[in-house]
Design a protein around this motif. Sequence first.
Motif, PDB file in Angstrom:
ATOM      1  N   ARG A 110       8.851   1.412  -8.188  1.00 56.04           N
ATOM      2  CA  ARG A 110       7.939   0.814  -7.198  1.00 56.04           C
ATOM      3  C   ARG A 110       7.395  -0.525  -7.698  1.00 56.04           C
ATOM      4  O   ARG A 110       7.221  -1.464  -6.917  1.00 56.04           O
ATOM      5  N   ARG A 113       9.933  -3.053  -7.090  1.00 58.39           N
ATOM      6  CA  ARG A 113       9.931  -3.474  -5.683  1.00 58.39           C
ATOM      7  C   ARG A 113       8.777  -4.449  -5.423  1.00 58.39           C
ATOM      8  O   ARG A 113       8.947  -5.426  -4.688  1.00 58.39           O
ATOM      9  N   LEU A 117       9.175  -8.232  -3.999  1.00 54.63           N
ATOM     10  CA  LEU A 117       8.482  -8.750  -2.817  1.00 54.63           C
ATOM     11  C   LEU A 117       7.719 -10.030  -3.145  1.00 54.63           C
ATOM     12  O   LEU A 117       7.674 -10.964  -2.332  1.00 54.63           O
ATOM     13  N   SER A 136       5.942  -7.456   8.492  1.00 51.04           N
ATOM     14  CA  SER A 136       6.241  -6.142   7.932  1.00 51.04           C
ATOM     15  C   SER A 136       6.296  -6.197   6.392  1.00 51.04           C
ATOM     16  O   SER A 136       5.751  -5.338   5.698  1.00 51.04           O
ATOM     17  N   LEU A 137       6.955  -7.226   5.872  1.00 50.87           N
ATOM     18  CA  LEU A 137       7.073  -7.391   4.419  1.00 50.87           C
ATOM     19  C   LEU A 137       5.710  -7.684   3.789  1.00 50.87           C
ATOM     20  O   LEU A 137       5.404  -7.201   2.700  1.00 50.87           O
ATOM     21  N   ARG A 139       2.818  -6.664   4.952  1.00 51.73           N
ATOM     22  CA  ARG A 139       2.069  -5.393   4.974  1.00 51.73           C
ATOM     23  C   ARG A 139       2.493  -4.518   3.809  1.00 51.73           C
ATOM     24  O   ARG A 139       1.670  -3.909   3.120  1.00 51.73           O
ATOM     25  N   GLU A 140       3.820  -4.425   3.600  1.00 48.47           N
ATOM     26  CA  GLU A 140       4.345  -3.619   2.495  1.00 48.47           C
ATOM     27  C   GLU A 140       3.829  -4.150   1.158  1.00 48.47           C
ATOM     28  O   GLU A 140       3.420  -3.382   0.280  1.00 48.47           O
ATOM     29  N   TYR A 141       3.842  -5.476   1.025  1.00 53.03           N
ATOM     30  CA  TYR A 141       3.383  -6.099  -0.219  1.00 53.03           C
ATOM     31  C   TYR A 141       1.904  -5.792  -0.480  1.00 53.03           C
ATOM     32  O   TYR A 141       1.527  -5.413  -1.591  1.00 53.03           O
ATOM     33  N   LYS A 143       0.017  -3.370   0.582  1.00 51.11           N
ATOM     34  CA  LYS A 143      -0.200  -1.954   0.255  1.00 51.11           C
ATOM     35  C   LYS A 143       0.247  -1.661  -1.179  1.00 51.11           C
ATOM     36  O   LYS A 143      -0.460  -0.984  -1.937  1.00 51.11           O
ATOM     37  N   MET A 144       1.414  -2.170  -1.561  1.00 55.42           N
ATOM     38  CA  MET A 144       1.930  -1.922  -2.909  1.00 55.42           C
ATOM     39  C   MET A 144       1.068  -2.613  -3.956  1.00 55.42           C
ATOM     40  O   MET A 144       0.794  -2.060  -5.024  1.00 55.42           O
TER      41      MET A 144
END
Length: 238
Positions: A110, A113, A117, A136-137, A139-141, A143-144
């Motif tokens: 993770r 990843r 990002l 979308s990317l 948002r993912e970034y 959160k991670m």
Amino acid sequence: MADLLVQELIEAGVHYGHRASRWNPKMRPYIYAKHNKIHVINVRETVRGLLRARKYLQQVVASGSLVLFVGTKRQASEIICREASRCGMPFVSERWLGGTLTNARTIRNRLGRLEELEKLRESEEFQLYSKKMQSSLNREYRKMYRNLNGLRTLNRDPEVLVIVDPKKEKNAVAEAQKKHVTTIALIDTNCDPDQVDLPIPGNDDSIRSIELIIKYLADSVLLARQVQEADKEVPAAE
């Protein structure tokens, strides 16, 4: 020094426990009295726990091992992030991810990843994606980053976890027990002291209380690191 520390702890409200109706009877040895249906923690026991924790942390850091700071409750999150960063140790301040200790490979994947990002968002290629994909990317970034940023330096198992409220962080405590990782914890009168190795009895809801305790422990780590660095710089005798 102990008297000065006692005064600081009292001024920060570290001695205020929970309502007597919410107590864990195993905390009896750490309770001084009951006042207006509120348990009052024996600050001398808090000092004893802090001194034991400081000694142990300095031994851990001197051996080159890692200390992982954990505190995800609202009152502790910012303090954990700040103090762990200040002393150069990994931390969890938002959410304990299952497997942080017991499934390190997944966590490393993770983190990989997350770095992927970050590089993508800084590259020209990112602008070629559609607005929807960029969103979308991003948002993912976010959160991670929120969940993993503090774990970047966790490149091996920690020797010890410093925890605010082991009742709230029961998953972290359970993983530490499975991996035989020592736990140091700020525990209030509603906690089970048998669940941690080095309990520090004290108010785990007050920001001032949490800040004082975590700052003291981070200072212990920082001092040990400074001594370690100084020892490395001293040339060996010929």
